[in-house]
Design a protein around this motif. Sequence first.
Motif, PDB file in Angstrom:
ATOM      1  N   GLY A   1       0.812  -1.211   0.000  1.00 57.17           N
ATOM      2  CA  GLY A   1       0.000   0.000   0.000  1.00 57.17           C
ATOM      3  C   GLY A   1       0.842   1.256   0.000  1.00 57.17           C
ATOM      4  N   TRP A   2       1.838   1.305   0.875  1.00 57.66           N
ATOM      5  CA  TRP A   2       2.740   2.463   0.922  1.00 57.66           C
ATOM      6  C   TRP A   2       3.548   2.562  -0.360  1.00 57.66           C
ATOM      7  CZ3 TRP A   2       2.303   6.385   4.018  1.00 57.66           C
ATOM      8  CH2 TRP A   2       1.704   6.231   5.267  1.00 57.66           C
ATOM      9  N   ASN A   3       3.947   1.419  -0.867  1.00 63.15           N
ATOM     10  CA  ASN A   3       4.718   1.409  -2.114  1.00 63.15           C
ATOM     11  C   ASN A   3       3.894   2.005  -3.257  1.00 63.15           C
ATOM     12  OD1 ASN A   3       6.810  -1.164  -3.708  1.00 63.15           O
ATOM     13  ND2 ASN A   3       6.549   0.997  -4.144  1.00 63.15           N
ATOM     14  N   ALA A   4       2.626   1.595  -3.350  1.00 63.38           N
ATOM     15  CA  ALA A   4       1.751   2.127  -4.403  1.00 63.38           C
ATOM     16  C   ALA A   4       1.500   3.620  -4.215  1.00 63.38           C
ATOM     17  CB  ALA A   4       0.424   1.367  -4.405  1.00 63.38           C
TER      18      ALA A   4
ATOM     19  N   PHE B   1       2.615   5.998  -7.296  1.00 59.34           N
ATOM     20  CA  PHE B   1       1.581   6.542  -8.165  1.00 59.34           C
ATOM     21  C   PHE B   1       1.049   7.905  -7.720  1.00 59.34           C
ATOM     22  CE2 PHE B   1       1.125   1.887  -8.761  1.00 59.34           C
ATOM     23  CZ  PHE B   1       1.500   1.849 -10.086  1.00 59.34           C
ATOM     24  N   LEU B   2       1.311   8.317  -6.501  1.00 55.51           N
ATOM     25  CA  LEU B   2       0.817   9.602  -6.032  1.00 55.51           C
ATOM     26  C   LEU B   2       1.940  10.568  -5.659  1.00 55.51           C
ATOM     27  CD1 LEU B   2      -2.216   8.449  -3.831  1.00 55.51           C
ATOM     28  CD2 LEU B   2      -2.252   9.360  -6.159  1.00 55.51           C
ATOM     29  N   ALA B   3       2.877  10.107  -4.847  1.00 54.99           N
ATOM     30  CA  ALA B   3       3.947  11.001  -4.399  1.00 54.99           C
ATOM     31  C   ALA B   3       4.983  11.252  -5.485  1.00 54.99           C
ATOM     32  CB  ALA B   3       4.622  10.426  -3.151  1.00 54.99           C
ATOM     33  N   LEU B   4       5.397  10.201  -6.191  1.00 52.82           N
ATOM     34  CA  LEU B   4       6.451  10.345  -7.187  1.00 52.82           C
ATOM     35  C   LEU B   4       6.083  11.309  -8.311  1.00 52.82           C
ATOM     36  CD1 LEU B   4       9.243   9.536  -8.209  1.00 52.82           C
ATOM     37  CD2 LEU B   4       8.183   7.594  -9.387  1.00 52.82           C
ATOM     38  N   PRO B   5       4.851  11.279  -8.867  1.00 51.94           N
ATOM     39  CA  PRO B   5       4.527  12.251  -9.924  1.00 51.94           C
ATOM     40  C   PRO B   5       4.690  13.697  -9.488  1.00 51.94           C
ATOM     41  CG  PRO B   5       2.905  10.494  -9.908  1.00 51.94           C
ATOM     42  CD  PRO B   5       3.767  10.294  -8.703  1.00 51.94           C
ATOM     43  N   VAL B   6       4.304  14.011  -8.242  1.00 53.30           N
ATOM     44  CA  VAL B   6       4.440  15.383  -7.751  1.00 53.30           C
ATOM     45  C   VAL B   6       5.912  15.754  -7.604  1.00 53.30           C
ATOM     46  CG1 VAL B   6       3.898  16.955  -5.856  1.00 53.30           C
ATOM     47  CG2 VAL B   6       2.218  15.245  -6.581  1.00 53.30           C
ATOM     48  N   VAL B   7       6.680  14.867  -6.977  1.00 55.71           N
ATOM     49  CA  VAL B   7       8.108  15.123  -6.792  1.00 55.71           C
ATOM     50  C   VAL B   7       8.806  15.225  -8.142  1.00 55.71           C
ATOM     51  CG1 VAL B   7      10.257  14.166  -5.855  1.00 55.71           C
ATOM     52  CG2 VAL B   7       8.142  14.012  -4.525  1.00 55.71           C
ATOM     53  N   SER B   8       8.438  14.356  -9.076  1.00 58.50           N
ATOM     54  CA  SER B   8       9.073  14.358 -10.395  1.00 58.50           C
ATOM     55  C   SER B   8       8.803  15.658 -11.138  1.00 58.50           C
ATOM     56  CB  SER B   8       8.566  13.174 -11.230  1.00 58.50           C
ATOM     57  OG  SER B   8       8.875  11.957 -10.591  1.00 58.50           O
TER      58      SER B   8
ATOM     59  N   GLY C   1      12.881  13.082 -26.251  1.00 58.98           N
ATOM     60  CA  GLY C   1      13.566  11.807 -26.276  1.00 58.98           C
ATOM     61  C   GLY C   1      12.869  10.720 -25.465  1.00 58.98           C
ATOM     62  N   LEU C   2      13.667   9.778 -25.010  1.00 59.12           N
ATOM     63  CA  LEU C   2      13.145   8.661 -24.232  1.00 59.12           C
ATOM     64  C   LEU C   2      12.474   9.146 -22.962  1.00 59.12           C
ATOM     65  CD1 LEU C   2      12.919   5.582 -23.881  1.00 59.12           C
ATOM     66  CD2 LEU C   2      15.175   5.632 -22.775  1.00 59.12           C
ATOM     67  N   MET C   3      12.927  10.259 -22.406  1.00 57.26           N
ATOM     68  CA  MET C   3      12.335  10.798 -21.186  1.00 57.26           C
ATOM     69  C   MET C   3      10.850  11.091 -21.390  1.00 57.26           C
ATOM     70  SD  MET C   3      13.529  14.129 -18.971  1.00 57.26           S
ATOM     71  CE  MET C   3      13.006  15.324 -20.200  1.00 57.26           C
ATOM     72  N   VAL C   4      10.492  11.725 -22.498  1.00 51.44           N
ATOM     73  CA  VAL C   4       9.091  12.039 -22.780  1.00 51.44           C
ATOM     74  C   VAL C   4       8.291  10.764 -23.001  1.00 51.44           C
ATOM     75  CG1 VAL C   4       7.585  12.992 -24.559  1.00 51.44           C
ATOM     76  CG2 VAL C   4       9.404  14.380 -23.613  1.00 51.44           C
ATOM     77  N   THR C   5       8.854   9.808 -23.724  1.00 52.65           N
ATOM     78  CA  THR C   5       8.163   8.541 -23.958  1.00 52.65           C
ATOM     79  C   THR C   5       7.823   7.848 -22.648  1.00 52.65           C
ATOM     80  OG1 THR C   5       9.226   8.229 -26.110  1.00 52.65           O
ATOM     81  CG2 THR C   5       8.364   6.269 -25.033  1.00 52.65           C
ATOM     82  N   LEU C   6       8.781   7.800 -21.726  1.00 51.53           N
ATOM     83  CA  LEU C   6       8.551   7.129 -20.455  1.00 51.53           C
ATOM     84  C   LEU C   6       7.569   7.897 -19.584  1.00 51.53           C
ATOM     85  CD1 LEU C   6      12.177   5.941 -19.583  1.00 51.53           C
ATOM     86  CD2 LEU C   6      10.292   4.594 -20.506  1.00 51.53           C
ATOM     87  N   ILE C   7       7.657   9.225 -19.569  1.00 49.77           N
ATOM     88  CA  ILE C   7       6.739  10.020 -18.745  1.00 49.77           C
ATOM     89  C   ILE C   7       5.308   9.871 -19.243  1.00 49.77           C
ATOM     90  CG2 ILE C   7       6.093  12.365 -18.083  1.00 49.77           C
ATOM     91  CD1 ILE C   7       9.043  13.077 -18.059  1.00 49.77           C
ATOM     92  N   LEU C   8       5.101   9.991 -20.545  1.00 45.69           N
ATOM     93  CA  LEU C   8       3.757   9.837 -21.094  1.00 45.69           C
ATOM     94  C   LEU C   8       3.207   8.438 -20.823  1.00 45.69           C
ATOM     95  CD1 LEU C   8       4.071  11.643 -24.548  1.00 45.69           C
ATOM     96  CD2 LEU C   8       2.642  12.352 -22.633  1.00 45.69           C
ATOM     97  N   SER C   9       4.024   7.432 -21.011  1.00 47.50           N
ATOM     98  CA  SER C   9       3.571   6.057 -20.782  1.00 47.50           C
ATOM     99  C   SER C   9       3.244   5.835 -19.313  1.00 47.50           C
ATOM    100  CB  SER C   9       4.645   5.068 -21.237  1.00 47.50           C
ATOM    101  OG  SER C   9       4.972   5.256 -22.593  1.00 47.50           O
ATOM    102  N   TYR C  10       4.095   6.353 -18.441  1.00 47.53           N
ATOM    103  CA  TYR C  10       3.884   6.163 -17.000  1.00 47.53           C
ATOM    104  C   TYR C  10       2.564   6.790 -16.559  1.00 47.53           C
ATOM    105  CZ  TYR C  10       4.379   7.196 -12.017  1.00 47.53           C
ATOM    106  OH  TYR C  10       4.154   7.340 -10.678  1.00 47.53           O
ATOM    107  N   PHE C  11       2.325   8.030 -16.962  1.00 45.87           N
ATOM    108  CA  PHE C  11       1.087   8.691 -16.559  1.00 45.87           C
ATOM    109  C   PHE C  11      -0.132   8.018 -17.189  1.00 45.87           C
ATOM    110  CE2 PHE C  11       3.773  12.134 -15.080  1.00 45.87           C
ATOM    111  CZ  PHE C  11       3.054  12.614 -13.987  1.00 45.87           C
ATOM    112  N   ALA C  12      -0.025   7.615 -18.449  1.00 43.38           N
ATOM    113  CA  ALA C  12      -1.149   6.950 -19.104  1.00 43.38           C
ATOM    114  C   ALA C  12      -1.503   5.648 -18.405  1.00 43.38           C
ATOM    115  CB  ALA C  12      -0.827   6.704 -20.575  1.00 43.38           C
ATOM    116  N   ILE C  13      -0.485   4.884 -18.023  1.00 45.45           N
ATOM    117  CA  ILE C  13      -0.731   3.615 -17.338  1.00 45.45           C
ATOM    118  C   ILE C  13      -1.281   3.851 -15.936  1.00 45.45           C
ATOM    119  CG2 ILE C  13       0.433   1.605 -16.354  1.00 45.45           C
ATOM    120  CD1 ILE C  13       2.309   1.672 -18.791  1.00 45.45           C
ATOM    121  N   ALA C  14      -0.692   4.810 -15.212  1.00 45.32           N
ATOM    122  CA  ALA C  14      -1.124   5.072 -13.835  1.00 45.32           C
ATOM    123  C   ALA C  14      -2.545   5.605 -13.770  1.00 45.32           C
ATOM    124  CB  ALA C  14      -0.164   6.055 -13.169  1.00 45.32           C
TER     125      ALA C  14
END
Length: 384
Positions: free
Chosen positions: A139-142, A146-153, A174-187
Motif C-alpha cells: 500500500g505504501w509502495n503504491a 503513483f501519487l507522491a512520485l509524480p508530484v516530486v518528479s 527523447g526517451l524521457m518524454v516517452t517514459l513520462i507519457l507512458s507512465y502517466f497513461a498507465i497510472a
Amino acid sequence: MVHDLAYVRKEMQAQQPAPQKDGGVARWLRANLFATPKDALLSIIAIIFLVWAVPPVVEWLFINASWSGPDRSVCATVAQGGIQPDGWSGACWAFVNAKFDQIIFGRYPDAEFWRPLLVGALFTILLIPMLMPKMPYKGWNAFLLFLALPVVSFFLLYGGVFGLPIVDTSDWGGLMVTLILSYFAIAVSLPLGIILALGRRSKMPVIRTLSIIFIEVVRGVPLITILFMASVMLPLFLPEGMTINKFLRAIVGVSLFISAYMAEVIRGGLQAMPKGQFEGAASLGLKYWPTMRLIILPQAIKLVIPAIVNLFISIFKDTSLVSIIGMFDLLGIIKFNFTDSTWASPVTPITGLIFAGFVFFIFCFAMSRYSSFMERHLDTGHRN
C-alpha cells in the motif's frame, strides 16, 4: 461358481532398464524441432533461412559498422564525400553515439541532466518492489509510486522550487518524454478504466449513460485526433489569456484515450465472473463496494492480465504520435536529427530507426515477460 482372483508372484521380476534421461540437447532437438517429418522439414527450412540471412545482418550491424567519429564522413564512402572505401555498407552507430544525450533527454540542459536521472532512479527504486509479489508494505509502495512520485518528479524536472532553474516542457524530449507519457497513461488509465467499467454496468441510468457515451466516443476516434483536439482545438474554447501546458494536454489526451479501452477490458473480466461469486458475497452480508473491492475486481483483473498488458504495450508505442503536436519523443527526436547536415549519409536514417526499434522492443518485451510471470504466479491459465 467362485473365482480365485488372488495372485502371488513366485519369481522375481526381471530388472528393467534405467529410465531415459529427460535432459540433453539431442532429446530437446528431437522433441521440439524434429518430432515429426513435418516439424523436421520446417526446422530445416528455418535453419537454412537463418544461415542465409543472419550473417549479412550481423556484418552490416556490427562488423562493418562505424562506431565513433566527428561527423558524417565516417559513415559515407569516398564517392559520397566520406572516408569509407567505395562499396562499403555498414551501420552508422557514430550518429547514435553523437546524438545520444538528445535521444535520451531531448533539449534538456546538459548541466541539469542529474534531475531526470534522479527521477529515473527514484522510479526504479519504487518500481522494483512493486513488481515483486511477496514484498511487504504494498500500500505504501503504491502510494509513493503513483501519487507522491509524480508530484516530486514534476518539481524536479520542471524546477522553480528550491533554487532549481525552470526547464520548460518544450525542452523535454527523447526517451524521457516517452517514459513520462507512458507512465502517466498507465497510472491513470487503470483506476479510471475500472471506474468507467463499473459505471457502464451500473443500475443508475445517468451514470451508465455517461459512461457509455464517454467510452464509445473515445473509442470511435483515433488517438491522433484526440491529440490534435487537445493541442489545437482546446485552446480555442478557453477564456482569453488562459493557457494549458502542451505537455499536460498530451498526458490528459493519451490517458483518457487508453482509459476507454481499459474500461472495456475490465468489463470483459467482470462479465466473465460467475454469478455465484456475487451471491456468495451477498450471503456474507457484503455491500456493493466491499464486494467489488475484495471479491470481484481482484478475480476479474487477474483474468484479463494479458489484455491489460497488451494495452500498456500499445500505449507505450503510440506515444510516438505526440510528434504531430510538436513534441519530440524517442522516435521523434531521432527523426528530427536526420535533418542535421553534419550527419547526412545514406545509412544514418536506417541506423537511427533500428536503434529506436531496439529500445521499444526492450521495454515491450520486458512488459510481456512480466505479464507471463504474473500469469504463472496467479495461476491464470497455467497448471503447476
